[in-house]
Design an enzyme around this catalytic site. Structure first.
Site, PDB file in Angstrom:
ATOM      1  N   ARG A  51       0.863  -1.193   0.000  1.00  0.00           N
ATOM      2  CA  ARG A  51       0.000   0.000   0.000  1.00  0.00           C
ATOM      3  C   ARG A  51       0.898   1.242   0.000  1.00  0.00           C
ATOM      4  O   ARG A  51       0.623   2.245  -0.631  1.00  0.00           O
ATOM      5  CB  ARG A  51      -0.957   0.022   1.191  1.00  0.00           C
ATOM      6  CG  ARG A  51      -1.839   1.256   1.143  1.00  0.00           C
ATOM      7  CD  ARG A  51      -2.908   1.441   2.228  1.00  0.00           C
ATOM      8  NE  ARG A  51      -3.031   0.436   3.228  1.00  0.00           N
ATOM      9  CZ  ARG A  51      -2.336   0.420   4.376  1.00  0.00           C
ATOM     10  NH1 ARG A  51      -1.485   1.391   4.660  1.00  0.00           N
ATOM     11  NH2 ARG A  51      -2.493  -0.565   5.228  1.00  0.00           N
TER      12      ARG A  51
ATOM     13  N   ASP B 133      -6.423  20.516 -13.116  1.00  0.00           N
ATOM     14  CA  ASP B 133      -6.784  19.214 -13.677  1.00  0.00           C
ATOM     15  C   ASP B 133      -6.355  19.263 -15.149  1.00  0.00           C
ATOM     16  O   ASP B 133      -7.003  19.917 -15.968  1.00  0.00           O
ATOM     17  CB  ASP B 133      -8.291  18.983 -13.529  1.00  0.00           C
ATOM     18  CG  ASP B 133      -8.733  17.624 -14.070  1.00  0.00           C
ATOM     19  OD1 ASP B 133      -8.022  17.071 -14.932  1.00  0.00           O
ATOM     20  OD2 ASP B 133      -9.795  17.139 -13.662  1.00  0.00           O
TER      21      ASP B 133
ATOM     22  N   LYS C 219      -7.306   8.629 -19.176  1.00  0.00           N
ATOM     23  CA  LYS C 219      -7.591   9.265 -20.457  1.00  0.00           C
ATOM     24  C   LYS C 219      -6.323   9.256 -21.334  1.00  0.00           C
ATOM     25  O   LYS C 219      -5.877   8.207 -21.729  1.00  0.00           O
ATOM     26  CB  LYS C 219      -8.134  10.671 -20.214  1.00  0.00           C
ATOM     27  CG  LYS C 219      -9.199  10.743 -19.099  1.00  0.00           C
ATOM     28  CD  LYS C 219     -10.482   9.994 -19.403  1.00  0.00           C
ATOM     29  CE  LYS C 219     -11.390   9.786 -18.208  1.00  0.00           C
ATOM     30  NZ  LYS C 219     -11.791  10.962 -17.484  1.00  0.00           N
TER      31      LYS C 219
ATOM     32  N   TYR D   9     -15.463  18.496 -14.950  1.00  0.00           N
ATOM     33  CA  TYR D   9     -15.856  17.093 -14.970  1.00  0.00           C
ATOM     34  C   TYR D   9     -16.968  16.860 -13.932  1.00  0.00           C
ATOM     35  O   TYR D   9     -16.825  17.273 -12.777  1.00  0.00           O
ATOM     36  CB  TYR D   9     -14.627  16.227 -14.673  1.00  0.00           C
ATOM     37  CG  TYR D   9     -14.928  14.758 -14.657  1.00  0.00           C
ATOM     38  CD1 TYR D   9     -15.325  14.112 -15.819  1.00  0.00           C
ATOM     39  CD2 TYR D   9     -14.833  14.026 -13.483  1.00  0.00           C
ATOM     40  CE1 TYR D   9     -15.617  12.760 -15.804  1.00  0.00           C
ATOM     41  CE2 TYR D   9     -15.121  12.669 -13.470  1.00  0.00           C
ATOM     42  CZ  TYR D   9     -15.511  12.049 -14.630  1.00  0.00           C
ATOM     43  OH  TYR D   9     -15.800  10.716 -14.613  1.00  0.00           O
TER      44      TYR D   9
END
Ligand SMILES: *Cc1c(COP(=O)(O)O)cnc(C)c1O
Length: 379
Positions: A46, A170, A195, A98
């Protein structure tokens, strides 16, 4: 190193134990220690994973940053950023963004006392009037989604710095090939690597890049404490996608320009949203801060009809009707019912997001075939 070399070489070394030229997928949850506390820098997956570390070094180089932190999705990355703040703090965000980012701010973090304001940032000089003592973060998406307006990153981050407010861009729509916000003054850059970075529509992934040691340490602490880490296979797929980022994005931009021109001349189309047009209000800024104008094109219909839009959306063969963007294949989408359905209609209409607006993500196919496909669906 120039960008086209960085995508292939930054942070990437042959595997020392075998010489494998490709970064191995370290599919492990833990690492054997020689003695308590004596290890090779890896304790539990992790916290650290070698495949992830290589990707982080590569991403930091692409964005001209110093630190990158990878997450299980773009929204997990944003969630981690917002967890740096406390009840009473406020966020100012672009008003065209978004849908999932809007939902995260307006449902999850609002409940914990972190308020968000959504404002038009296309006029950068207006930003200071929205900033209060409580403002801790300015959230910028540019080009915006789906209206493709342009925010002047340099101008907004300059105001934010004076007021000691953090900024995050972003950068999903542009990709680091077109735009590097850290060099324009931003404190953080976020990607939905799902993306353009991944580029092949086969993985969900996110990342944050910064130059600031303290921000990086805070984010790493929060990530380890909360746990939204990506798997090593996913990191490998992003690394693989990045190797052709510059080629894919450039081809998509070239295709997008031709498709925008085709749509602009079409008699059923009322408006084409594409920052590459000289008549686009953000064109000059886009030209200054981006290398090209992106692979996204939105357009609206003269008759403003949802029914016509629906016919077009199901009438294309090469453009697949799907959410998402940034893959090698072209996609067609209906923001009002798909990506932006979580934004109330009143808010959507404020930015021009009508029920007949169609959004295209342009892939790397032969542009003549793409135009033929659109012409047929529009006809
Ligand atoms: C897709 C997207 C996100 C969310 O990323 P996920 O990887 O789907 O969680 C955030 N911002 C933008 C601009 C996006 O397109």
């Amino acid at each position: 190193m120039k960008f086209g070399t960085k995508v292939i070489h930054a942070g990437i070394e042959p595997d020392p134990s075998t010489g494998a030229i490709m970064t191995p997928i370290f599919q492990t949850s833990t690492y054997v220690q020689e003695a308590p506390g004596k290890h090779k820098g890896y304790e539990y997956a992790r916290t650290q994973n070698p495949t992830r570390s290589v990707l982080e070094t590569n991403l930091a180089a692409l964005e001209n940053g110093k630190h990158a932190i990878c997450f299980s999705s773009g929204l997990a990355a944003m969630d981690n950023i917002l967890k740096m703040f406390k009840p009473g703090d406020e966020v100012i965000s672009t008003n065209d963004l978004y849908g999932g980012s809007y939902r995260l701010m307006m449902t999850v973090f609002k409940k914990f006392g972190i308020k968000s304001k959504f404002v038009d940032m296309s006029k950068a000089d207006k930003i200071s009037k929205y900033i209060t003592k409580k403002t801790k973060l300015i959230w910028i998406e540019t080009p915006t989604n789906p209206m493709l307006s342009i925010v002047d990153i340099k101008a907004i981050t300059a105001v934010a710095k004076k007021k000691k407010v953090l900024t995050c861009v972003d950068n999903t729509f542009a990709s680091p090939y077109l735009q590097t916000p850290l060099t324009l003054g931003a404190d953080m850059v976020l990607h939905s690597a799902t993306k353009f970075l991944g580029g092949h529509s086969d993985v969900i992934h996110g990342c944050v890049i910064t130059k600031d040691k303290k921000i990086a340490a805070d984010l790493r602490f929060l990530q380890n404490a909360a746990g939204a880490v990506p798997g090593p296979m996913d990191c490998f797929l992003i690394l693989r996608g990045i190797k052709t980022l510059h080629l894919r994005v450039q081809r998509s931009c070239d295709n997008a320009r031709k498709i925008a021109e085709f749509l602009d001349a079409h008699n059923k189309v009322s408006k084409v949203y594409y920052p590459g047009f000289k008549k686009h209000p953000g064109h000059a800024i886009a030209k200054k801060q981006m290398k090209d104008f992106g692979a996204m094109v939105s357009f609206d219909l003269k008759n403003n009809s949802y029914r016509t839009a629906k016919k077009i959306l199901s009438g294309t063969k090469l453009f697949s009707l799907a959410e998402s963007l940034g893959g090698v294949e072209s996609l067609i989408g209906h923001p009002a019912s798909m990506t932006h359905a979580s934004i109330p209609k009143k808010e959507r209409l404020k930015v021009g997001l009508t029920d007949s607006l169609i959004r295209l993500s342009i892939g790397v196919e032969d542009v003549d075939d793409l135009i033929k496909d659109l012409a047929k669906a529009l006809g």
